[in-house]
Design a protein around this motif. Structure first.
Motif, PDB file in Angstrom:
ATOM      1  N   PHE A   1       9.963  -0.614   3.151  1.00 51.51           N
ATOM      2  CA  PHE A   1       8.643  -0.464   2.524  1.00 51.51           C
ATOM      3  C   PHE A   1       8.066   0.927   2.755  1.00 51.51           C
ATOM      4  O   PHE A   1       7.392   1.480   1.889  1.00 51.51           O
ATOM      5  CB  PHE A   1       7.698  -1.525   3.081  1.00 51.51           C
ATOM      6  CG  PHE A   1       6.340  -1.544   2.447  1.00 51.51           C
ATOM      7  CD1 PHE A   1       6.163  -2.069   1.176  1.00 51.51           C
ATOM      8  CD2 PHE A   1       5.232  -1.039   3.118  1.00 51.51           C
ATOM      9  CE1 PHE A   1       4.908  -2.092   0.580  1.00 51.51           C
ATOM     10  CE2 PHE A   1       3.970  -1.059   2.538  1.00 51.51           C
ATOM     11  CZ  PHE A   1       3.811  -1.591   1.263  1.00 51.51           C
ATOM     12  N   THR A   2       8.317   1.514   3.929  1.00 44.52           N
ATOM     13  CA  THR A   2       7.740   2.817   4.258  1.00 44.52           C
ATOM     14  C   THR A   2       8.679   3.981   3.943  1.00 44.52           C
ATOM     15  O   THR A   2       8.491   5.087   4.459  1.00 44.52           O
ATOM     16  CB  THR A   2       7.352   2.867   5.744  1.00 44.52           C
ATOM     17  OG1 THR A   2       8.512   2.603   6.540  1.00 44.52           O
ATOM     18  CG2 THR A   2       6.285   1.832   6.053  1.00 44.52           C
TER      19      THR A   2
ATOM     20  N   ASP B   1       1.839   5.872  -1.682  1.00 43.45           N
ATOM     21  CA  ASP B   1       0.831   4.811  -1.599  1.00 43.45           C
ATOM     22  C   ASP B   1       0.757   4.030  -2.909  1.00 43.45           C
ATOM     23  O   ASP B   1       0.618   2.798  -2.898  1.00 43.45           O
ATOM     24  CB  ASP B   1      -0.546   5.410  -1.296  1.00 43.45           C
ATOM     25  CG  ASP B   1      -0.658   5.903   0.134  1.00 43.45           C
ATOM     26  OD1 ASP B   1       0.261   5.634   0.935  1.00 43.45           O
ATOM     27  OD2 ASP B   1      -1.660   6.574   0.446  1.00 43.45           O
ATOM     28  N   ARG B   2       0.855   4.745  -4.001  1.00 42.20           N
ATOM     29  CA  ARG B   2       0.769   4.074  -5.299  1.00 42.20           C
ATOM     30  C   ARG B   2       1.950   3.125  -5.504  1.00 42.20           C
ATOM     31  O   ARG B   2       1.785   2.011  -6.007  1.00 42.20           O
ATOM     32  CB  ARG B   2       0.727   5.126  -6.414  1.00 42.20           C
ATOM     33  CG  ARG B   2       0.377   4.577  -7.777  1.00 42.20           C
ATOM     34  CD  ARG B   2       0.040   5.691  -8.731  1.00 42.20           C
ATOM     35  NE  ARG B   2      -0.424   5.183 -10.003  1.00 42.20           N
ATOM     36  CZ  ARG B   2      -0.909   5.946 -10.976  1.00 42.20           C
ATOM     37  NH1 ARG B   2      -1.011   7.268 -10.784  1.00 42.20           N
ATOM     38  NH2 ARG B   2      -1.310   5.414 -12.110  1.00 42.20           N
TER      39      ARG B   2
ATOM     40  N   ARG C   1       3.420  -4.337  -3.457  1.00 45.11           N
ATOM     41  CA  ARG C   1       2.629  -5.471  -2.971  1.00 45.11           C
ATOM     42  C   ARG C   1       2.211  -6.377  -4.127  1.00 45.11           C
ATOM     43  O   ARG C   1       2.198  -7.604  -3.999  1.00 45.11           O
ATOM     44  CB  ARG C   1       1.395  -4.958  -2.216  1.00 45.11           C
ATOM     45  CG  ARG C   1       1.694  -4.539  -0.787  1.00 45.11           C
ATOM     46  CD  ARG C   1       0.468  -3.925  -0.109  1.00 45.11           C
ATOM     47  NE  ARG C   1      -0.732  -4.727  -0.249  1.00 45.11           N
ATOM     48  CZ  ARG C   1      -1.022  -5.779   0.528  1.00 45.11           C
ATOM     49  NH1 ARG C   1      -0.168  -6.156   1.471  1.00 45.11           N
ATOM     50  NH2 ARG C   1      -2.146  -6.443   0.362  1.00 45.11           N
ATOM     51  N   GLU C   2       1.886  -5.784  -5.244  1.00 48.85           N
ATOM     52  CA  GLU C   2       1.549  -6.579  -6.434  1.00 48.85           C
ATOM     53  C   GLU C   2       2.733  -7.433  -6.858  1.00 48.85           C
ATOM     54  O   GLU C   2       2.576  -8.622  -7.177  1.00 48.85           O
ATOM     55  CB  GLU C   2       1.123  -5.648  -7.565  1.00 48.85           C
ATOM     56  CG  GLU C   2       0.544  -6.349  -8.777  1.00 48.85           C
ATOM     57  CD  GLU C   2      -0.844  -6.903  -8.532  1.00 48.85           C
ATOM     58  OE1 GLU C   2      -1.229  -7.847  -9.255  1.00 48.85           O
ATOM     59  OE2 GLU C   2      -1.525  -6.408  -7.607  1.00 48.85           O
ATOM     60  N   ALA C   3       3.920  -6.834  -6.824  1.00 53.03           N
ATOM     61  CA  ALA C   3       5.125  -7.580  -7.187  1.00 53.03           C
ATOM     62  C   ALA C   3       5.399  -8.687  -6.169  1.00 53.03           C
ATOM     63  O   ALA C   3       5.798  -9.799  -6.530  1.00 53.03           O
ATOM     64  CB  ALA C   3       6.320  -6.630  -7.267  1.00 53.03           C
ATOM     65  N   LEU C   4       5.179  -8.391  -4.883  1.00 50.76           N
ATOM     66  CA  LEU C   4       5.399  -9.374  -3.832  1.00 50.76           C
ATOM     67  C   LEU C   4       4.534 -10.606  -4.053  1.00 50.76           C
ATOM     68  O   LEU C   4       4.995 -11.745  -3.917  1.00 50.76           O
ATOM     69  CB  LEU C   4       5.088  -8.749  -2.473  1.00 50.76           C
ATOM     70  CG  LEU C   4       5.280  -9.631  -1.241  1.00 50.76           C
ATOM     71  CD1 LEU C   4       6.752  -9.927  -1.025  1.00 50.76           C
ATOM     72  CD2 LEU C   4       4.677  -8.945  -0.003  1.00 50.76           C
TER      73      LEU C   4
ATOM     74  N   PRO D   1      12.359   3.309  -6.386  1.00 51.33           N
ATOM     75  CA  PRO D   1      11.533   2.810  -5.294  1.00 51.33           C
ATOM     76  C   PRO D   1      10.709   1.575  -5.654  1.00 51.33           C
ATOM     77  O   PRO D   1      10.138   0.933  -4.774  1.00 51.33           O
ATOM     78  CB  PRO D   1      10.615   4.000  -4.963  1.00 51.33           C
ATOM     79  CG  PRO D   1      10.587   4.819  -6.207  1.00 51.33           C
ATOM     80  CD  PRO D   1      11.934   4.655  -6.830  1.00 51.33           C
ATOM     81  N   HIS D   2      10.633   1.220  -6.937  1.00 53.25           N
ATOM     82  CA  HIS D   2       9.856   0.052  -7.338  1.00 53.25           C
ATOM     83  C   HIS D   2      10.652  -1.255  -7.209  1.00 53.25           C
ATOM     84  O   HIS D   2      10.074  -2.336  -7.313  1.00 53.25           O
ATOM     85  CB  HIS D   2       9.370   0.202  -8.781  1.00 53.25           C
ATOM     86  CG  HIS D   2       8.250   1.191  -8.932  1.00 53.25           C
ATOM     87  ND1 HIS D   2       8.478   2.543  -9.096  1.00 53.25           N
ATOM     88  CD2 HIS D   2       6.906   1.034  -8.930  1.00 53.25           C
ATOM     89  CE1 HIS D   2       7.321   3.180  -9.200  1.00 53.25           C
ATOM     90  NE2 HIS D   2       6.343   2.281  -9.103  1.00 53.25           N
ATOM     91  N   ALA D   3      11.962  -1.146  -7.014  1.00 58.69           N
ATOM     92  CA  ALA D   3      12.777  -2.357  -6.838  1.00 58.69           C
ATOM     93  C   ALA D   3      12.434  -3.005  -5.498  1.00 58.69           C
ATOM     94  O   ALA D   3      12.175  -2.319  -4.499  1.00 58.69           O
ATOM     95  CB  ALA D   3      14.254  -2.021  -6.906  1.00 58.69           C
ATOM     96  N   VAL D   4      12.417  -4.320  -5.466  1.00 62.46           N
ATOM     97  CA  VAL D   4      12.003  -5.063  -4.274  1.00 62.46           C
ATOM     98  C   VAL D   4      13.176  -5.876  -3.733  1.00 62.46           C
ATOM     99  O   VAL D   4      13.820  -6.631  -4.464  1.00 62.46           O
ATOM    100  CB  VAL D   4      10.829  -6.017  -4.595  1.00 62.46           C
ATOM    101  CG1 VAL D   4      10.446  -6.820  -3.351  1.00 62.46           C
ATOM    102  CG2 VAL D   4       9.636  -5.227  -5.110  1.00 62.46           C
TER     103      VAL D   4
END
Length: 271
Positions: free
Chosen positions: A39-40, A46-47, A53-56, A118-121
């Motif tokens: 995550f970090t 930050d964006r 977090r929205e996806a989570l 970086p948007h992949a979870v």
């Protein structure tokens, strides 16, 4: 959903449970924690972290609603890059494994089809059972601490990284022995393998499972296997009659032919 209030309704307070703000509650619970891998990472500004977090909060509650658990029927607490969820006692405990894990993996795959870089979870998840305390500030207790030690286990992180999948799961030894080992239907206890969890002051055993690859990988299985040790050497023969230290000692080049030994030697006699 006030799980602790509902569960404790009509029960006397335990000694020391009454605080200034009213009685604290505790309950023996099924616990699930999830954590976003990397995550970090510096690539996650930050964006990007807010988008993750929205996806989570789309993936996890949706997976709960896809199975009998139901998100609104659970107690949950935000943990920044993850969350802690308390499963109500009326729900079958095995539901945390089947079908929830498959539902989580499906929703992660669906999200990652349209998310890149970086948007992949990718998620790590852990399950445990134990006594949980709930006060005005949230959830706490030894069981909660142990759950997050499992979630931080290097073996779980390695399983997720090496597998290339979206989700890696670890069950506590107690959860595996009490729930998974006795499961029927589609849950195969052999699809979990034991690992040693060494995080901070915790040293325990956990059971790793990859929903998308139940057999794991050869490398992961080999890493989790007990170390192989050479068989112990046979004991030295007892000394023969005579004083201690008597006998023959060979040095230099020694040749052996059956029972005949030739070479330079020192003979220690009896006197």
């Amino acid at each position: 959903m006030n799980i602790f209030g509902d569960a404790a309704h009509g029960l006397p307070d335990r000694p020391g449970e009454r605080a200034a703000g009213g009685p604290r509650r505790s309950q023996h619970c099924v616990l699930l924690a999830v954590d976003v891998a990397a995550f970090t990472d510096p690539a996650r500004t930050d964006r990007v972290q807010l988008a993750i977090r929205e996806a989570l909060y789309d993936v996890v509650p949706g997976a709960f609603d896809d199975c009998p658990l139901g998100w609104d029927g659970c107690l949950h607490e935000d943990r920044g890059d993850g969350m802690l969820v308390v499963i109500p006692a009326r729900m079958p405990t095995i539901t945390v494994v089947d079908p929830l894990l498959d539902r989580l993996a499906e929703r992660l795959r669906r999200h990652n089809r349209s998310a890149s870089g970086p948007h992949a979870v990718r998620l790590r998840a852990a399950a445990h059972i134990g006594e949980v305390h709930h006060d005005a500030h949230g959830l706490a207790g030894t069981a909660v601490n142990h759950l997050f030690r499992l979630l931080d286990a290097p073996a779980l992180k390695r399983a997720l990284d090496d597998s290339g999948g979206e989700l890696a799961f670890i069950a506590s030894d107690y959860f595996y022995d009490s729930v998974v080992r006795h499961a029927e239907g589609t849950v195969d206890p052999a699809a979990f393998w034991p690992v040693t969890v060494e995080v901070k002051q915790t040293r325990a055993r956990g059971w790793v499972h990859l929903p998308h690859s139940p057999a794991g990988t050869p490398a992961l299985r080999e890493a989790a296997a007990p170390a192989r040790t050479a068989p112990p050497a046979p004991p030295a023969p007892a000394p023969g009659p005579g004083r201690p230290g008597g006998g023959i000692a060979f040095f230099g080049n020694v040749t052996v032919h059956g029972d005949v030994v030739a070479g330079d030697k020192i003979v220690r006699g009896d006197g």
